[in-house]
Write a protein that holds these residues in place. Structure first.
Motif, short mmCIF file in Angstrom:
data_model
loop_
_atom_site.label_atom_id
_atom_site.label_comp_id
_atom_site.label_asym_id
_atom_site.label_seq_id
_atom_site.Cartn_x
_atom_site.Cartn_y
_atom_site.Cartn_z
N TYR A 32 37.27 2.44 79.37
CA TYR A 32 38.29 3.10 78.82
C TYR A 32 38.29 4.76 78.51
N ASP A 33 39.31 5.43 79.22
CA ASP A 33 39.37 6.65 78.51
C ASP A 33 39.83 6.68 77.23
N LEU A 34 39.43 7.66 76.19
CA LEU A 34 39.44 7.82 74.86
C LEU A 34 40.03 9.17 74.27
N GLY A 35 40.73 8.89 73.37
CA GLY A 35 41.42 9.91 72.49
C GLY A 35 41.24 9.81 71.13
N TRP A 36 41.44 11.20 70.71
CA TRP A 36 41.38 11.39 69.28
C TRP A 36 42.68 12.10 69.06
N PHE A 37 43.53 11.43 67.82
CA PHE A 37 44.72 11.89 67.37
C PHE A 37 44.67 12.07 65.97
N ARG A 38 45.68 12.70 65.40
CA ARG A 38 45.70 12.98 63.95
C ARG A 38 47.18 12.92 63.35
N GLN A 39 47.28 12.57 62.04
CA GLN A 39 48.55 12.64 61.65
C GLN A 39 48.52 13.18 60.24
N ALA A 40 49.23 14.42 59.95
CA ALA A 40 49.23 14.94 58.59
C ALA A 40 50.35 14.17 57.87
N GLY A 42 53.62 13.36 56.20
CA GLY A 42 55.03 13.92 56.83
C GLY A 42 55.14 14.33 57.99
N GLU A 43 54.15 14.31 58.94
CA GLU A 43 54.08 14.81 60.47
C GLU A 43 54.09 13.65 61.24
N GLY A 44 54.21 13.79 62.51
CA GLY A 44 54.11 12.80 63.65
C GLY A 44 52.61 12.80 64.11
N ARG A 45 52.36 11.83 64.70
CA ARG A 45 51.01 11.83 65.42
C ARG A 45 50.90 12.78 66.35
N GLU A 46 49.61 13.36 66.40
CA GLU A 46 49.41 14.44 67.55
C GLU A 46 48.05 14.43 68.18
N ALA A 92 44.23 15.74 57.85
CA ALA A 92 45.15 14.78 58.44
C ALA A 92 44.36 13.27 58.38
N VAL A 93 44.93 12.35 58.84
CA VAL A 93 44.11 11.28 58.97
C VAL A 93 44.27 11.19 60.65
N TYR A 94 42.68 10.83 61.06
CA TYR A 94 42.50 10.85 62.29
C TYR A 94 42.03 9.78 62.95
N GLY A 115 42.14 2.62 66.28
CA GLY A 115 41.34 2.39 64.87
C GLY A 115 42.42 2.39 63.62
N GLN A 116 41.78 2.34 62.57
CA GLN A 116 42.82 2.42 61.16
C GLN A 116 42.88 3.76 60.71
N GLY A 117 41.95 4.69 61.13
CA GLY A 117 41.94 6.13 61.00
C GLY A 117 41.04 6.48 59.74
N THR A 118 40.66 7.81 59.67
CA THR A 118 39.77 8.25 58.61
C THR A 118 40.23 9.57 57.88
N GLN A 119 40.32 9.74 56.98
CA GLN A 119 40.76 11.07 56.32
C GLN A 119 39.79 12.20 56.41
N VAL A 120 40.43 13.21 56.75
CA VAL A 120 39.95 14.53 56.78
C VAL A 120 40.77 15.29 55.96
N THR A 121 40.11 15.95 54.91
CA THR A 121 40.70 17.07 54.03
C THR A 121 39.95 18.38 54.04
#
Length: 124
Positions: A32-40, A42-46, A92-94, A115-121
């Motif tokens: 599989y090709d793989l991507g990383w996304f994030r969501q801050a 109140g924001e949409g996933r980017e 964001a949550v990544y 995945g379920q995501g991991t928080q980055v602050t």
């Protein structure tokens, strides 16, 4: 079915670094090709970054280009996102995700496993 688990998030001061990991439950990860996304809040996933199944091609959003590096180690069913020169706006949550096989890598709707995501602050 492939399960993904992110790790490596946390709190860091501006200018600092973190390395996120994404570990898959199945050997088919390497197909599989793989991507990383994030969501801050109140924001949409980017889209953040993506890498093809072989690791030969990578892509980045302009906001992270030159600061983040995506990589993968298929033998360990693991992908990474090295994040340097972090800024408060990177908070964001990544999420890592596996692409369904056709279409642009930046399009989140084309990813089939998440995945379920991991928080980055990032703050001082």
């Amino acid at each position: 079915q492939v399960q993904l688990k992110e790790s490596g998030g946390g709190w860091v001061q501006p200018g600092g670094s973190l390395r996120l990991s994404c570990t898959a439950s199945a050997r088919t990860f390497s197909t599989y090709d793989l991507g990383w996304f994030r969501q801050a809040p109140g924001e949409g996933r980017e889209f953040v970054a993506a890498i093809t199944f072989s690791g030969s091609t990578t892509a980045y959003d302009e906001a992270v280009k030159g600061r983040f590096t995506i990589s993968r180690h298929n033998a360990n069913n693991t992908a990474y996102l090295q994040m340097n020169m972090l800024k408060p706006e990177d908070t964001a949550v990544y999420f890592c995700a596996l692409h369904g096989g056709s279409g642009p890598l930046h399009r989140g709707s084309l990813y089939v496993y998440w995945g379920q995501g991991t928080q980055v602050t990032v703050s001082s």
